[in-house]
Write a protein that holds these residues in place. Sequence first.
Motif, mmCIF file in Angstrom:
data_model
loop_
_atom_site.group_PDB
_atom_site.id
_atom_site.type_symbol
_atom_site.label_atom_id
_atom_site.label_comp_id
_atom_site.label_asym_id
_atom_site.label_seq_id
_atom_site.Cartn_x
_atom_site.Cartn_y
_atom_site.Cartn_z
ATOM 1 N N UNK A 400 0.844 -1.195 0.000
ATOM 2 C CA UNK A 400 0.000 0.000 0.000
ATOM 3 C C UNK A 400 0.878 1.243 0.000
ATOM 4 N N UNK A 401 2.031 1.111 0.628
ATOM 5 C CA UNK A 401 3.072 2.123 0.482
ATOM 6 C C UNK A 401 4.149 1.495 -0.398
ATOM 7 N N UNK A 453 17.438 1.408 9.372
ATOM 8 C CA UNK A 453 15.991 1.650 9.335
ATOM 9 C C UNK A 453 15.288 0.999 10.527
ATOM 10 N N UNK A 454 15.743 -0.213 10.888
ATOM 11 C CA UNK A 454 15.122 -0.895 12.024
ATOM 12 C C UNK A 454 15.358 -0.122 13.318
ATOM 13 N N UNK A 455 16.575 0.412 13.496
ATOM 14 C CA UNK A 455 16.857 1.203 14.693
ATOM 15 C C UNK A 455 16.003 2.471 14.729
ATOM 16 N N UNK A 456 15.860 3.122 13.581
ATOM 17 C CA UNK A 456 15.032 4.331 13.504
ATOM 18 C C UNK A 456 13.572 4.004 13.823
ATOM 19 N N UNK A 457 13.108 2.863 13.316
ATOM 20 C CA UNK A 457 11.737 2.445 13.602
ATOM 21 C C UNK A 457 11.546 2.213 15.096
ATOM 22 N N UNK A 479 14.507 12.327 10.276
ATOM 23 C CA UNK A 479 15.776 12.194 9.573
ATOM 24 C C UNK A 479 15.527 11.685 8.162
ATOM 25 N N UNK A 480 15.990 12.433 7.172
ATOM 26 C CA UNK A 480 15.886 12.009 5.782
ATOM 27 C C UNK A 480 14.502 12.217 5.214
ATOM 28 N N UNK A 481 14.254 11.544 4.064
ATOM 29 C CA UNK A 481 12.979 11.682 3.356
ATOM 30 C C UNK A 481 12.297 10.330 3.165
ATOM 31 N N UNK A 482 12.671 9.347 3.961
ATOM 32 C CA UNK A 482 12.064 8.027 3.840
ATOM 33 C C UNK A 482 10.644 8.043 4.395
ATOM 34 N N UNK A 483 9.959 6.914 4.182
ATOM 35 C CA UNK A 483 8.601 6.789 4.700
ATOM 36 C C UNK A 483 8.587 6.805 6.224
ATOM 37 N N UNK A 484 9.643 6.290 6.847
ATOM 38 C CA UNK A 484 9.711 6.353 8.307
ATOM 39 C C UNK A 484 9.821 7.796 8.775
#
Length: 731
Positions: A400-401, A453-457, A479-484
């Motif tokens: 969906x994303x 990414x896992x740490x940021x999540x 941080x950044x432009x990711x979906x997270x």
Amino acid sequence: MNKNIKLLIWSALVTLVLIALPSIIHYGPQLIGKSFTDQDDFKYRMEQVYTNLSESTLNPVDLKKMEKELYVSDGDISEYRERYGTLPEQLDNIQQQYADKITEAKKDQNETLLLALVKERNIKLDDIKKNFESDSYVKDKIRAEKAQKLERAINETQSYQETNIPIAYDLVNTETGERFTRGDVEVTSLFTEQFNDARGYFKADSAQFDNGYEYPMEEGISFSDEEIATISNPPQYFEGTIIIPSDAAVLGSLAEENDNFIRGKYMIYALWVIGALALVALFTVMKFRKEWVLESRFATMYSRWKIDVKVILLLLTGSIVALYIQSAIYNAMYQLTSLRLGVIGNVIVSFVLLGILFTALLAFQATHLVEQYRKSGALERAFRESYSMQFIRDVRDVFSNRSIGIQLSLLLVIFFLAGIGFVGGFMDPALIVIYIFCVLFVAIPALFIFVRRAAYLNRILAATNDMAAGHLTQAIPVKGKSQLAKHAANLNNLREGVRVSINEQAKSERLKTELITNVSHDLRTPLTSIITYTDLLKDETLSSEDRAKYVGILDQKSQRLKTLIEDLFEVSKMASGNLEMVKQRVDLNQLMQQALAEHAEEFVKQDLHIRTILPDEPVFAMVDGQKWWRVLDNLLVNVWKYSLPGTRVYVNLQQVGSNARIILKNVARHELGDNTDELFERFKRGDESRQTEGSGLGLAIAQSIVELHGGRMEVEVDGDLFKVTIDIIGS
């Protein structure tokens, strides 16, 4: 008799039938009215006997004649000479082979050995020199090698074709009249075959040779097509008789094979009779009863399993039963013939485990599936709740994303290929270099990104837990432009929105009082859940799975609180007149059609039948299109939530003078009472038990918007008939 015992007996009878009856098709043509000599295996062995008789006795290859006709070409001579290199290379090679040995003999002063080595070396050196000096010398050596190889091939062929079937024969060459006999063909025979003009002559071929796999020659030795043609004799034809004496059926290995065949034949007949009796029993004294499986202790637990698990197990069980039945049929002749203790033990064990138990299990699964899903809608519901559909929904949600879905897929592919490469590196060391390159420049960067990414999540989840616990002072780092990062920004917006809402709530004493008096019930349930699961999350021994589950529940309840609070604020703004309006000329007819289309699926799910009376021409009014859409949306949501399923809903839009009038009528699911004014109160619902979702502000918001547009909204109740009428100034 116990139900389980009955089921096992029934399964045993079914297994016998499944083995016995199909075996009639398999063994019938080769057993019924047939003898041992009618079997395909015996016929094949007799063909070997005939071939051996032809090649060794009736039409043998003449080795002396063959040697004279062997041909040596110039290519054969060149290949033979240079097989081990040029003349200097071969001479040097021989010298090196004997140099160490001769030196050692000189050192030991062993004159006898020294002379023998020198003589042997000189003989080989002379032989190599003659190879390069004389073509006739090489031809004689090649011809001798070819003759030796052919003789060896003939002996190997005859040895390979030897059989243990004793025969007697009396055969006469139809062309030369030469007679070949062995034994007495007039005695009583187990097998007899006549050869004559009417029945066909016996064709005796000589041994056939080629350069292929069947008769491999040593390196460098090959035969031309002309040589192969001259080596084999033309076929010879004979008339006469070939028999197997009846004594062979009494003594020797052939007699044992004949006895085994007769024993197995009648054992197969007995199996067919037992199978027929089992079939009769299945239709009389041992008819299948559903209660044998439906009332078992395992049935309750099995009924809770997902349907895809049941189907997979059913197919697996069916495959095992089918493979066992097939194996039992094809091995029945051997097993019934070889009545040895080990074979009998294997038959019994496999019959009990693979036959009886798995057939009973198959009957249990099939019966339970049919009985559980025969009700209308049960099968569709089971498929919707299956692991497969859940996986499909999860995959759809993952994508969906699209960005997250693609990244996750790439990571899975990279790690999967890394595992394959690791195994491939062990299988082929040459792949290690490629594997190391891929690990350094693909797998490790992908792992780094995944861990990051896992740490940021996890940091986002920790911040979400703080927010759920009411700590709204610290924002989540973006941080950044990711979906997270976008999700973190959205959570910050949510945090800010909740903080602002709480501040606004504190500023208004009237709203605070109203929240305390009217919202207590709607807020108590999610708040209680939030408090409970927040306390549970404080337990440091809590597992990660339970922690994630509790966070999901907290998020759900937080969203519920957010919806209630936002709706309440909107009503407050409308009541105070602080809501900004952007009016424009809007076609209410088109807007109504769009709203009905938006909720068509919900009406179908609730089994509500919409009856519309809409004009053919546009009905215009000066309204804020977005706010007026909210009016229609709230009213239609109210209709499908609180209407009695199976009833009709009437929607009417008409032009009344210069005004537009909207009328909605439906039959209420719950008893409404007589005080219709209460339905406009905030947090008032038609469902007094408050079991439905919603804030209870739908009608209040709709009424506030209508009044801000200078219109009028009225509600009428006649028994269970609920009617809403809206009048708005047209344009």
